[in-house]
Design a protein around this motif. Structure first.
Motif, PDB file in Angstrom:
ATOM      1  N   TYR A  25     -44.403   1.477  48.130  1.00  0.00           N
ATOM      2  CA  TYR A  25     -43.765   0.863  49.361  1.00  0.00           C
ATOM      3  C   TYR A  25     -44.798   1.069  50.470  1.00  0.00           C
ATOM      4  N   PHE A  90     -33.808  -1.645  40.441  1.00  0.00           N
ATOM      5  CA  PHE A  90     -34.331  -1.950  41.572  1.00  0.00           C
ATOM      6  C   PHE A  90     -34.642  -0.857  42.442  1.00  0.00           C
ATOM      7  N   CYS A  91     -35.899  -0.813  42.953  1.00  0.00           N
ATOM      8  CA  CYS A  91     -36.080   0.155  44.001  1.00  0.00           C
ATOM      9  C   CYS A  91     -36.186  -0.344  45.227  1.00  0.00           C
ATOM     10  N   ALA A  92     -35.574   0.746  46.203  1.00  0.00           N
ATOM     11  CA  ALA A  92     -35.268   0.355  47.525  1.00  0.00           C
ATOM     12  C   ALA A  92     -35.647   1.418  48.641  1.00  0.00           C
ATOM     13  N   SER A  94     -35.520   2.552  52.721  1.00  0.00           N
ATOM     14  CA  SER A  94     -34.803   2.292  54.120  1.00  0.00           C
ATOM     15  C   SER A  94     -35.514   3.382  55.053  1.00  0.00           C
ATOM     16  N   LEU A 103     -31.724  -1.856  53.711  1.00  0.00           N
ATOM     17  CA  LEU A 103     -32.457  -1.436  52.523  1.00  0.00           C
ATOM     18  C   LEU A 103     -33.535  -2.609  52.373  1.00  0.00           C
ATOM     19  N   PHE A 105     -35.586  -4.239  49.406  1.00  0.00           N
ATOM     20  CA  PHE A 105     -35.721  -3.998  47.948  1.00  0.00           C
ATOM     21  C   PHE A 105     -36.798  -4.657  47.153  1.00  0.00           C
TER      22      PHE A 105
ATOM     23  N   TYR B  35     -25.724  -8.964  51.313  1.00  0.00           N
ATOM     24  CA  TYR B  35     -26.802  -9.233  50.798  1.00  0.00           C
ATOM     25  C   TYR B  35     -26.892 -10.433  50.069  1.00  0.00           C
ATOM     26  N   LYS B  44     -31.880  -9.669  49.154  1.00  0.00           N
ATOM     27  CA  LYS B  44     -32.331  -9.440  50.737  1.00  0.00           C
ATOM     28  C   LYS B  44     -31.223  -9.646  51.683  1.00  0.00           C
TER      29      LYS B  44
END
Lengths: 115, 117
Positions: A25, A90-92, A94, A103, A105, B35, B44
């Protein structure tokens, strides 16, 4: 702006193989990190999360992830995958300290486990 | 009991129509989100509401209008549907920011697959 990169778009493994999915990130401040899984035709489910404390976090179904702050990474691992792990991961990220809980993603990694 | 539910699950409609997607959560959360997941599976955020107040509004066309009648519901109305609106729309909910400013885990609904013909 914050962003999340997942370098492996498509991973194919045989059952019992070890798994590591990369996640990096870009954000200079404090982050909260998540891995979500989406099984075929299903909704997103939380695998694990990191807020603070021990950088090695354990999640459901034998998954774990390690937060390495110096590398801005939060890679997902599992020592031995099963056919039922076939899914999109999925990596996310915040960030906190702001006013919102948004978030961001990554683009996801499709894992296919062959029996 | 389903924690975050969405209706309908599938929605097929013609270009130019107006449609709505409903979302309800029974987790006692005070913040809800929409989203959009495109054909490449990229997710998104579109909107977020906290206690019926809009707090996130990403760059989304005005044709999209969220409405939150109460903190357990967040509906998405789309006017004049276009081909590019075809996607899976996910609703999510969470507790709002903690007093320390940390974020909280978001729980997702099953998604609504919208197909615009």
């Amino acid at each position: 702006a914050q962003s999340v990169s997942q370098h492996n778009h498509h991973v194919i493994l045989s059952e019992a193989a070890s798994l590591e999915l990369g996640c990096n990130y870009s954000y200079g401040g404090t982050v909260n990190l998540f891995w979500y899984v989406q099984y075929p035709g299903q909704h997103l489910q939380l695998l694990l999360k990191y807020f603070s404390g021990d950088p090695l976090v354990k999640g459901i179904k034998g998954f774990e992830a390690e937060f390495i702050k110096s590398k801005f990474s939060f890679n997902l691992r599992k020592p031995s995958v099963q056919w039922s792990d076939t899914a999109e991961y999925f990596c996310a990220v915040s960030t906190y300290g702001g006013a919102t809980n948004k978030l961001i993603f990554g683009t996801g990694t499709l894992l296919a486990v062959q029996p | 009991d389903t924690a975050v539910s969405q209706t309908p699950k599938y929605l097929v409609t013609q270009m130019g129509n107006d449609k709505s997607i409903k979302c309800e959560q029974n987790l006692g959360h005070d913040t809800m989100y929409w989203y959009k997941q495109d054909s490449k599976k990229f997710l998104k955020i579109m909107f977020s509401y906290n206690n019926k107040e809009l707090i996130i509004n990403e760059t989304v066309p005005n044709r999209f209008s969220p409405k939150s009648p109460d903190k357990a519901h967040l509906n998405l109305h789309i006017n004049s549907l276009e081909l590019g609106d075809s996607a899976v729309y996910f609703c999510a909910s969470s507790h709002h920011l903690r007093t320390s400013g940390t974020t909280d885990t978001q729980y997702f609904g099953p998604g609504t697959r919208l197909t615009v013909l």
